[in-house]
Design an enzyme around this catalytic site. Sequence first.
Site, short mmCIF file in Angstrom:
data_model
loop_
_atom_site.label_atom_id
_atom_site.label_comp_id
_atom_site.label_asym_id
_atom_site.label_seq_id
_atom_site.Cartn_x
_atom_site.Cartn_y
_atom_site.Cartn_z
N GLY A 71 0.80 -1.21 0.00
CA GLY A 71 0.00 0.00 0.00
C GLY A 71 0.84 1.27 0.00
O GLY A 71 0.49 2.26 -0.65
N THR A 72 1.96 1.23 0.71
CA THR A 72 2.82 2.41 0.79
C THR A 72 3.34 2.79 -0.60
O THR A 72 3.27 3.96 -1.00
CB THR A 72 4.01 2.11 1.74
OG1 THR A 72 3.47 1.88 3.05
CG2 THR A 72 4.99 3.27 1.79
N ASN A 153 -7.59 3.99 8.66
CA ASN A 153 -6.94 2.89 9.40
C ASN A 153 -7.00 3.07 10.91
O ASN A 153 -6.88 2.10 11.65
CB ASN A 153 -5.49 2.74 8.95
CG ASN A 153 -4.76 4.06 8.87
OD1 ASN A 153 -5.19 4.99 8.18
ND2 ASN A 153 -3.65 4.16 9.58
N GLN A 181 -7.69 -0.27 3.74
CA GLN A 181 -8.48 -0.76 4.88
C GLN A 181 -9.90 -1.15 4.49
O GLN A 181 -10.67 -1.61 5.34
CB GLN A 181 -8.55 0.31 5.98
CG GLN A 181 -7.25 0.56 6.71
CD GLN A 181 -6.87 -0.58 7.66
OE1 GLN A 181 -7.69 -1.39 8.08
NE2 GLN A 181 -5.59 -0.67 7.99
N SER A 201 -3.54 -3.41 -0.58
CA SER A 201 -2.44 -4.14 0.04
C SER A 201 -2.93 -5.51 0.50
O SER A 201 -4.04 -5.62 1.03
CB SER A 201 -1.90 -3.35 1.23
OG SER A 201 -0.88 -4.08 1.88
N ALA A 202 -2.12 -6.54 0.32
CA ALA A 202 -2.56 -7.91 0.62
C ALA A 202 -2.55 -8.23 2.12
O ALA A 202 -3.40 -8.99 2.60
CB ALA A 202 -1.70 -8.93 -0.13
N HIS A 203 -1.59 -7.65 2.87
CA HIS A 203 -1.45 -8.12 4.26
C HIS A 203 -2.53 -7.58 5.21
O HIS A 203 -2.56 -7.95 6.38
CB HIS A 203 -0.04 -7.84 4.80
CG HIS A 203 0.23 -6.44 5.21
ND1 HIS A 203 0.14 -6.03 6.52
CD2 HIS A 203 0.61 -5.36 4.51
CE1 HIS A 203 0.46 -4.74 6.58
NE2 HIS A 203 0.75 -4.31 5.37
N THR A 239 11.74 -7.58 -10.55
CA THR A 239 11.24 -8.94 -10.75
C THR A 239 9.93 -9.14 -10.00
O THR A 239 9.82 -8.79 -8.83
CB THR A 239 12.30 -9.95 -10.27
OG1 THR A 239 13.51 -9.70 -11.01
CG2 THR A 239 11.86 -11.39 -10.50
N CYS A 327 2.11 3.04 13.11
CA CYS A 327 3.19 3.95 12.75
C CYS A 327 3.44 4.98 13.85
O CYS A 327 4.55 5.41 14.05
CB CYS A 327 2.87 4.69 11.46
SG CYS A 327 2.24 3.59 10.20
C1 LIG Z 1 -1.44 -0.45 6.05
C2 LIG Z 1 -1.89 0.74 5.28
C3 LIG Z 1 -1.11 1.27 4.24
C4 LIG Z 1 0.26 0.74 3.92
O1 LIG Z 1 0.22 -0.51 3.30
P1 LIG Z 1 1.55 -1.43 3.33
O2 LIG Z 1 1.18 -2.56 2.42
O3 LIG Z 1 1.72 -1.86 4.76
O4 LIG Z 1 2.66 -0.62 2.83
C5 LIG Z 1 -1.62 2.34 3.53
N1 LIG Z 1 -2.82 2.85 3.81
C6 LIG Z 1 -3.61 2.37 4.79
C7 LIG Z 1 -4.94 2.98 5.03
C8 LIG Z 1 -3.16 1.31 5.56
O5 LIG Z 1 -3.93 0.85 6.55
#
Ligand SMILES: *Cc1c(COP(=O)(O)O)cnc(C)c1O
Length: 385
Positions: A71-72, A153, A181, A201-203, A239, A327
Amino acid sequence: MKRIYLDYSATTPIDRDVAEAMKPYMTDVFGNADSVHFYGRAAAAAVDEARRTIADAINASHTEIYFTSGGTEANNWAIKGVAFESLQKNIKKRIITSAIEHPSLLESVEFTEKLGFENVILPVNRDGIVEPEILENALKSGAALVSVMTANNEIGTVQDIKRLAGIAHSYGALFHTDAVQAVCSENIDVKDTAVDMMSMSAHKIYGPKGIGALYVKKGIKTERLICGGHQERSMRGGTTNVSGAVGFAAAIKKAALERDENNRRIRHLRDAFIKKIITEIPDISINGDMTARVPQNINITVGGLGDDALLHLLDRRGVACSSGSACSSGSLDPSHVLLALGLGRRQAKASLRISLGKYTTSEELDEAASIIKDCVADLRNLQKK
Ligand SMILES: *Cc1c(COP(=O)(O)O)cnc(C)c1O
């Protein structure tokens, strides 16, 4: 000691089915997706299928999905890409965003000031909502891009993205949203909301760390951020993370299948938990709108406390949650999101984000509630002395 994880908005464990789906792509199918031989073609086929699955989940075309490291990176790319593109054209050097965005978004916007951009940070109301009229006012002086997150978030508030995107477009600005989110609990349809770009973002959705994507609507011109090979249709060098892409796709597919049931269950757990702590612990207030909100988020301010001692005490008792966001935990600065709601610095520091997930049980929440009650009472007693 029994440990209770209530920090799903910081990250989620990988769903076991997702981990199983990924396994072959870490060992047997290990090729570089850009190689022309058999190994490369097998990897490329998996990435292609993953891209299509992710596109389907948000009603996009597979040619509109660009994999990133998370996501970053997607947020950095969305903002800086449009900024670099604007420099080459006669487009207003101005980006409009909200005061409650993720740091990766806010800092990217701030970065563009080095390129001569003059940006606008929109306030939110007391409930954490961006009011459409305020965006409209800011747009009267023009902008290249508007970026407002779908779900926050820290406080979980969900914005009316379709309406905000429509306003941005009526003033000729592009619209990006950080949907990191929101992807798990909300049914996102990029054709309906008509956003131009969207970060994922997947995690945060029971997938692996280190992979995400930027949706870029067909026809939208943006610059690349990562130079290198011809990966991602020459828009993002490096890659390809094959097992990550496969895991992301498996996670987003499962999220859609389980969505209604998980949302119902988590919302029910959340409401019962809030009711319990509000009746059992004096002077607790909830931050953020309770209706326009993702089901997993609880954010409370504990009256009478003035720092993040509660968070550390809870950790010692086995309860893992967060102050503001991951953070900002560990740093002494109060959450910029809570300050934007109008909370004082002390109140913001004495706030707690409790985020639930699909593995959360009512037993865990009962136990967490009674531990929170104990810890709050202990801290309040200490302060009296
Ligand atoms: C976690 C988060 C991100 C960052 O995503 P990462 O995959 O951890 O870099 C960006 N925006 C929001 C709203 C998030 O909760």
